[in-house]
Motif scaffolding. Sequence first.
Motif, mmCIF file in Angstrom:
data_model
loop_
_atom_site.group_PDB
_atom_site.id
_atom_site.type_symbol
_atom_site.label_atom_id
_atom_site.label_comp_id
_atom_site.label_asym_id
_atom_site.label_seq_id
_atom_site.Cartn_x
_atom_site.Cartn_y
_atom_site.Cartn_z
ATOM 1 N N TRP A 140 -86.524 108.623 12.203
ATOM 2 C CA TRP A 140 -86.677 107.167 13.005
ATOM 3 C C TRP A 140 -86.951 106.330 12.222
ATOM 4 O O TRP A 140 -86.592 105.063 12.485
ATOM 5 C CB TRP A 140 -87.344 107.525 14.437
ATOM 6 C CG TRP A 140 -87.190 106.455 15.180
ATOM 7 C CD1 TRP A 140 -86.310 106.142 16.339
ATOM 8 C CD2 TRP A 140 -88.200 105.352 15.419
ATOM 9 N NE1 TRP A 140 -86.499 105.197 16.865
ATOM 10 C CE2 TRP A 140 -87.722 104.446 16.402
ATOM 11 C CE3 TRP A 140 -89.271 104.723 14.712
ATOM 12 C CZ2 TRP A 140 -88.463 103.248 16.812
ATOM 13 C CZ3 TRP A 140 -89.907 103.542 15.055
ATOM 14 C CH2 TRP A 140 -89.639 102.982 16.131
ATOM 15 N N LEU A 141 -88.044 106.237 11.499
ATOM 16 C CA LEU A 141 -88.777 105.285 10.850
ATOM 17 C C LEU A 141 -87.740 104.814 9.495
ATOM 18 O O LEU A 141 -87.410 103.529 9.399
ATOM 19 C CB LEU A 141 -89.934 105.519 10.177
ATOM 20 C CG LEU A 141 -91.281 105.624 11.069
ATOM 21 C CD1 LEU A 141 -92.349 106.629 10.327
ATOM 22 C CD2 LEU A 141 -91.493 104.305 11.643
ATOM 23 N N VAL A 166 -96.148 107.850 15.977
ATOM 24 C CA VAL A 166 -94.934 107.002 15.547
ATOM 25 C C VAL A 166 -94.287 106.805 16.920
ATOM 26 O O VAL A 166 -93.902 105.660 17.359
ATOM 27 C CB VAL A 166 -94.095 107.645 14.619
ATOM 28 C CG1 VAL A 166 -92.604 106.996 14.563
ATOM 29 C CG2 VAL A 166 -94.810 107.873 13.293
ATOM 30 N N GLY A 167 -94.311 107.610 17.964
ATOM 31 C CA GLY A 167 -93.559 107.295 19.164
ATOM 32 C C GLY A 167 -94.442 106.084 20.055
ATOM 33 O O GLY A 167 -93.763 105.197 20.697
ATOM 34 N N LEU A 168 -95.657 106.004 19.722
ATOM 35 C CA LEU A 168 -96.462 105.087 20.558
ATOM 36 C C LEU A 168 -96.464 103.554 19.900
ATOM 37 O O LEU A 168 -96.324 102.683 20.312
ATOM 38 C CB LEU A 168 -98.023 105.428 20.567
ATOM 39 C CG LEU A 168 -98.163 106.366 21.802
ATOM 40 C CD1 LEU A 168 -99.586 106.796 21.639
ATOM 41 C CD2 LEU A 168 -97.855 105.864 23.109
ATOM 42 N N SER A 183 -91.070 105.458 22.432
ATOM 43 C CA SER A 183 -90.073 105.951 21.579
ATOM 44 C C SER A 183 -89.802 107.421 21.753
ATOM 45 O O SER A 183 -90.699 108.078 20.818
ATOM 46 C CB SER A 183 -89.825 105.166 20.087
ATOM 47 O OG SER A 183 -88.770 105.798 19.576
ATOM 48 N N TRP A 184 -88.911 108.027 22.136
ATOM 49 C CA TRP A 184 -88.862 109.414 22.282
ATOM 50 C C TRP A 184 -88.383 109.991 20.729
ATOM 51 O O TRP A 184 -88.862 110.953 20.365
ATOM 52 C CB TRP A 184 -87.921 110.135 23.374
ATOM 53 C CG TRP A 184 -88.258 110.283 24.791
ATOM 54 C CD1 TRP A 184 -88.448 109.328 25.558
ATOM 55 C CD2 TRP A 184 -89.619 111.081 24.968
ATOM 56 N NE1 TRP A 184 -89.128 109.805 26.679
ATOM 57 C CE2 TRP A 184 -90.045 110.975 26.272
ATOM 58 C CE3 TRP A 184 -90.050 112.238 24.197
ATOM 59 C CZ2 TRP A 184 -90.687 111.654 26.935
ATOM 60 C CZ3 TRP A 184 -90.822 112.915 24.919
ATOM 61 C CH2 TRP A 184 -91.125 112.753 26.287
ATOM 62 N N LEU A 185 -87.419 109.244 20.413
ATOM 63 C CA LEU A 185 -86.834 109.624 18.933
ATOM 64 C C LEU A 185 -88.034 109.476 17.880
ATOM 65 O O LEU A 185 -87.973 110.113 16.974
ATOM 66 C CB LEU A 185 -85.804 108.951 18.577
ATOM 67 C CG LEU A 185 -84.374 109.326 19.196
ATOM 68 C CD1 LEU A 185 -83.111 108.549 18.812
ATOM 69 C CD2 LEU A 185 -84.027 110.730 18.855
ATOM 70 N N GLY A 186 -88.743 108.383 18.055
ATOM 71 C CA GLY A 186 -89.954 108.476 17.040
ATOM 72 C C GLY A 186 -90.861 109.362 17.474
ATOM 73 O O GLY A 186 -91.346 109.674 16.153
ATOM 74 N N PHE A 187 -90.913 110.004 18.466
ATOM 75 C CA PHE A 187 -91.959 111.135 18.465
ATOM 76 C C PHE A 187 -91.390 112.158 18.080
ATOM 77 O O PHE A 187 -91.889 113.254 17.306
ATOM 78 C CB PHE A 187 -92.170 111.499 19.955
ATOM 79 C CG PHE A 187 -92.873 112.775 20.466
ATOM 80 C CD1 PHE A 187 -94.265 112.564 19.855
ATOM 81 C CD2 PHE A 187 -92.502 113.522 21.180
ATOM 82 C CE1 PHE A 187 -94.996 113.867 20.383
ATOM 83 C CE2 PHE A 187 -92.936 114.683 21.362
ATOM 84 C CZ PHE A 187 -94.272 114.886 20.853
ATOM 85 N N VAL A 188 -90.188 112.636 18.309
ATOM 86 C CA VAL A 188 -89.265 114.089 17.964
ATOM 87 C C VAL A 188 -88.978 113.862 16.538
ATOM 88 O O VAL A 188 -89.286 114.921 15.794
ATOM 89 C CB VAL A 188 -88.196 114.156 18.720
ATOM 90 C CG1 VAL A 188 -87.314 115.277 18.486
ATOM 91 C CG2 VAL A 188 -88.346 114.315 20.449
ATOM 92 N N VAL A 189 -88.599 113.107 16.082
ATOM 93 C CA VAL A 189 -88.104 112.828 14.444
ATOM 94 C C VAL A 189 -88.719 111.550 13.911
ATOM 95 O O VAL A 189 -87.852 110.799 13.623
ATOM 96 C CB VAL A 189 -86.600 113.009 14.233
ATOM 97 C CG1 VAL A 189 -86.093 114.395 14.718
ATOM 98 C CG2 VAL A 189 -85.860 112.318 15.007
#
Length: 159
Positions: free
Chosen positions: A39-40, A83-85, A29-35
């Motif tokens: 995102w959560l 978080v992204g993974l 998840s790119w958005l989970g990685f960036v913010v």
Amino acid sequence: MARYVILRHEDRTPPRGRAPLLVIRDGWSWLGFVVPLFWLLWHRLWFAAFGVFAASLAIALLAQNPQWASLALPFNLLVGLFVGLEGQGWRIGAARPRGYRLADVVEADTQEAAELRFADMAGDESFEAPLAAAMVPGRGLAAAEAPDFLFAAPGGVNR
């Protein structure tokens, strides 16, 4: 092609405001990685969001010391990477207490294509779900609902 996890609500008519099917893309998840925090919160993963907030607060306090300030960026990137993974897996896990059960895993290019592929397979009378739940003595439905590729124990055998 991406892998999509199809979750079906255990009631034929789910409570108001809940969809009968959830289609969640399993993977990065790119958005989970960036913010990660936002995102959560967007996906209502409250405990994970609290953990990320606490980790971010600890990193910010650590960065106030000049000796440790250079580690703030790598630690924040590690939190985002985590978080992204794992974020999509957390979404799948959070759906279980809300009454959703694993229906199938589908490979498709888009979410809409995954929904159509699942509808085609589920509409066929001869289709037998590969993850159909079966009672396991002493363990109920738990063993049948957790496929090996999602929650594999060390050695590859779920016990």
